[in-house]
Design an enzyme around this catalytic site. Structure first.
Site, PDB file in Angstrom:
ATOM      1  N   CYS A 100      42.873  35.268  41.660  1.00  0.00           N
ATOM      2  CA  CYS A 100      42.567  34.305  42.721  1.00  0.00           C
ATOM      3  C   CYS A 100      42.324  34.950  44.076  1.00  0.00           C
ATOM      4  O   CYS A 100      42.022  34.245  45.041  1.00  0.00           O
ATOM      5  CB  CYS A 100      43.714  33.303  42.849  1.00  0.00           C
ATOM      6  N   GLN A 101      42.485  36.264  44.216  1.00  0.00           N
ATOM      7  CA  GLN A 101      42.376  36.875  45.544  1.00  0.00           C
ATOM      8  C   GLN A 101      41.064  36.554  46.266  1.00  0.00           C
ATOM      9  O   GLN A 101      41.060  36.390  47.491  1.00  0.00           O
ATOM     10  CB  GLN A 101      42.555  38.393  45.439  1.00  0.00           C
TER      11      GLN A 101
END
Length: 407
Positions: A98-99
């Site tokens: 998800c970064q």
């Protein structure tokens, strides 16, 4: 012997799944509780794999209780082929890293090499499952990312329509839009629903918002929807004002504190108008029967319940008030290692959550053992899906798959 045969029969009839980007296993645990049996679990991180193997018996092929061991593969998902599972899988699930979309990250999205949605889509294309469940952070729905959000959704709806060599994602998006609005769509196609869920509304003692993508293959008449959770802050505040919350936790009157929106709600609620919903679960609800953390692991009778020193408050990072659901646990990858993973008492004092307390907040089982130092374990937990939220989503998807077979 009859019980063993019954268990084996149930396993043979169980719904089969693939779990990608498994992390510490929160999504997988919940989906397994909903009846999905993972045939393959893919995760690249060593510590996460150690945690998965120790808890699911895949390292030595051992069997724990009535559970089948998980086949855990430590590898870059880009190097894993899924073609051997084509037509054999009911569900593909996972949380692509998800970064690129996180509110705490640099928001590079489609320019970020860590974006693993293309691999999730490839797994769907290669296996052709009856359904899939993917989750990601709330940041994916930010206005700056909406075009890419729609691009991801259209790719999941039409996973067979791949990008051409040297084609930009915007050009691919235009072709997908044209295909999506065409009356002739013979290729693999899924009906996809996206939802932004607050975990606290589903009985998780944490205000954690996640986006889920749920898709059903075109030949599955799913008619799926996911209801709003039954838990609310209004019901919690009412219980704290007029119910038994403080007394059942034996909280002294001097420590009965309401903050922020809870304090605002308290001015509008009436004893005679009890909400019909269930209360949000608080941090105190989650950890109330745990003893104070031990100074060392060897002196604690509770797994992963060791004191972590040097917690402190600083601007923007004040910890989680004990009588509300916790704030979102953080993975500590954005320059704030564990800065929000703190318990804050009514008197303002703070300490870090132990790994076991954080696991309770993420609704992992108490017997679940995490591998690595405190910061590593908190990273695993900060990246995890609450197991209870995953169970509820998985249960609703399984029910629609069952109904579609009976239709």
């Amino acid at each position: 012997m009859r019980k063993v045969l019954n268990r084996l029969s149930a396993r043979s009839n169980a719904r089969k799944s693939l779990e990608l980007f498994a992390g510490a296993g929160g999504l997988g645990i919940g989906l397994a509780s909903a009846g999905f049996v993972p045939q393959l679990v893919v995760e690249h991180d060593k510590w996460c794999c150690d945690t998965l193997r120790d808890n699911h018996g895949a390292l030595c092929g051992e069997q724990k209780g009535d559970e089948l061991p998980w086949r855990v593969v430590q590898d870059d998902v880009r190097q894993v082929s899924f073609v051997q599972y084509e037509g054999k899988i009911d569900l593909v699930s996972g949380g692509p890293p998800c970064q690129p979309f996180s509110l705490g990250g640099q928001h590079r999205a489609f320019d970020d090499a860590r974006d693993m949605f293309p691999q999730a889509i490839r797994a769907v294309r290669e296996t052709r499952p009856r359904a899939f469940i993917f989750e990601n952070v709330k940041g994916l729905t930010r206005s700056a990312f909406l075009p890419y959000f729609e691009y991801v959704k259209l790719q999941l709806e039409h996973p067979g329509m791949t990008s051409k060599p040297s084609e930009s994602w915007q050009e691919h998006l235009r072709r997908l839009e044209q295909h999506h609005t065409s009356t002739h769509r013979p290729d693999l196609h899924y009906q996809v629903v996206t939802k932004l869920l607050n975990s606290a509304n589903y009985g998780v003692p944490q205000r954690r918002e996640r986006v889920i993508f749920v898709g059903f293959r075109d030949d599955v008449d799913a008619r799926w929807s996911f209801a709003q959770g039954d838990n609310t802050q209004e019901a919690l505040v009412w219980d704290q004002l007029f119910g038994t919350y403080w007394d059942r936790h034996r909280v002294a009157k001097s420590a009965r504190v309401l903050e922020g929106r809870a304090l605002q709600l308290s001015r509008r609620l009436s004893r005679d108008e009890k909400p019909s919903s269930s209360p949000w679960r608080t941090t105190r609800d989650a950890i109330c029967n745990l003893s104070e953390p031990a100074k060392s692991e060897t002196s604690s009778s509770i797994l992963n319940h060791r004191y972590q020193p040097n917690a402190r408050i600083y601007p923007g990072h004040t910890g989680s008030y004990i009588d509300e659901p916790s704030k979102t646990l953080k993975a500590g990858v954005h320059g704030v290692p564990g800065g929000e993973n703190m318990l804050r008492r009514a008197d303002g004092s703070v300490r870090y959550f132990t790994v076991r307390e954080a696991a309770r907040i993420q609704t992992f089982p108490d017997a679940y053992k995490f591998h690595g130092a405190w910061s590593e374990c908190m990273r695993q937990l900060g990246n995890a899906v609450p197991a209870e939220l995953a169970r509820l989503v998985g249960k609703s998807v399984a029910a629609r798959l069952d109904d579609s077979e009976l239709a």
